[in-house]
Design a protein around this motif. Sequence first.
Motif, short mmCIF file in Angstrom:
data_model
loop_
_atom_site.label_atom_id
_atom_site.label_comp_id
_atom_site.label_asym_id
_atom_site.label_seq_id
_atom_site.Cartn_x
_atom_site.Cartn_y
_atom_site.Cartn_z
N ARG A 113 0.25 5.50 0.36
CA ARG A 113 -0.75 6.54 0.57
C ARG A 113 -0.09 7.90 0.69
O ARG A 113 1.01 8.03 1.25
CB ARG A 113 -1.58 6.23 1.81
N ASN A 117 -4.67 6.74 -2.11
CA ASN A 117 -4.18 5.45 -1.62
C ASN A 117 -4.20 4.46 -2.78
O ASN A 117 -5.23 4.28 -3.43
CB ASN A 117 -5.08 4.95 -0.50
N GLY A 156 0.83 -1.20 0.00
CA GLY A 156 0.00 0.00 0.00
C GLY A 156 0.86 1.25 0.00
O GLY A 156 1.90 1.31 0.65
#
Length: 240
Positions: free
Chosen positions: A96, A105, A94
């Motif tokens: 972000r 994100n 991930g």
Amino acid sequence: MNPFRLMHAMTAAVLSAVLAWPAHAQQASTPQDLVALTQQWVDQALAQLPADASPLRMQVQVGQLDARLRLAPCNRVEPYLPPGARLWGRTRLGLRCLEGETRWNVFLPLTVQAFGPAWVLTGNVATGATLTENDAMQSEVDWAANPAAVVTNPQAWVGQVAALPLSAGQALRQNMVRAPYLFKAGAPVQIRVQGPGFAVTSSGQAMAAGAAGQNVRIRMANGKVISGIVNSDGTIEAAL
């Protein structure tokens, strides 16, 4: 090193790398910037792996974001592991935006490879066939290519039975072999029932095939069903 221990060590190193991620701005204005930042982050995580990760040779391939994706410029990007994700095999990371006009994100694909010694089949093996030392040879394979752990010790597969059809070139993994059955479903078996201060030997009928170390259910002569562990001689050890 045990593959599951290595996988957890890899994840721990990643979490440590996240905590140590520089506090100064990590700028990104294009998907290419994100890929470069990710490679930097992964390299840092790999550098923190314990020395006993040897003899495994780790490689991480950073994938690409969707070319159609348009992201607003960001002054600071934070990498993180999504819940349940592991840095092992095909996974994702991930990313972000923490400081920018628009918060976003995204998830970037990763492939983590862990090359090490394993046993590779030299020919096809039918389901139920007993494996011999001539059925496999040692070679280097990607341990992370499959969730099941590789079998590194020949004592763990020689004399075992193929649990499914196996093909030449496959690396032996724990879910591919099993101990040979010592009795079939419906076969008469001897049970040693142990309780507080006593032990009784009786007979019953196996409700399923059983191999050494397995927990099986046995129907006694009176119709009662009990469970027990199969001994190497085919008898059952049960407790009340």
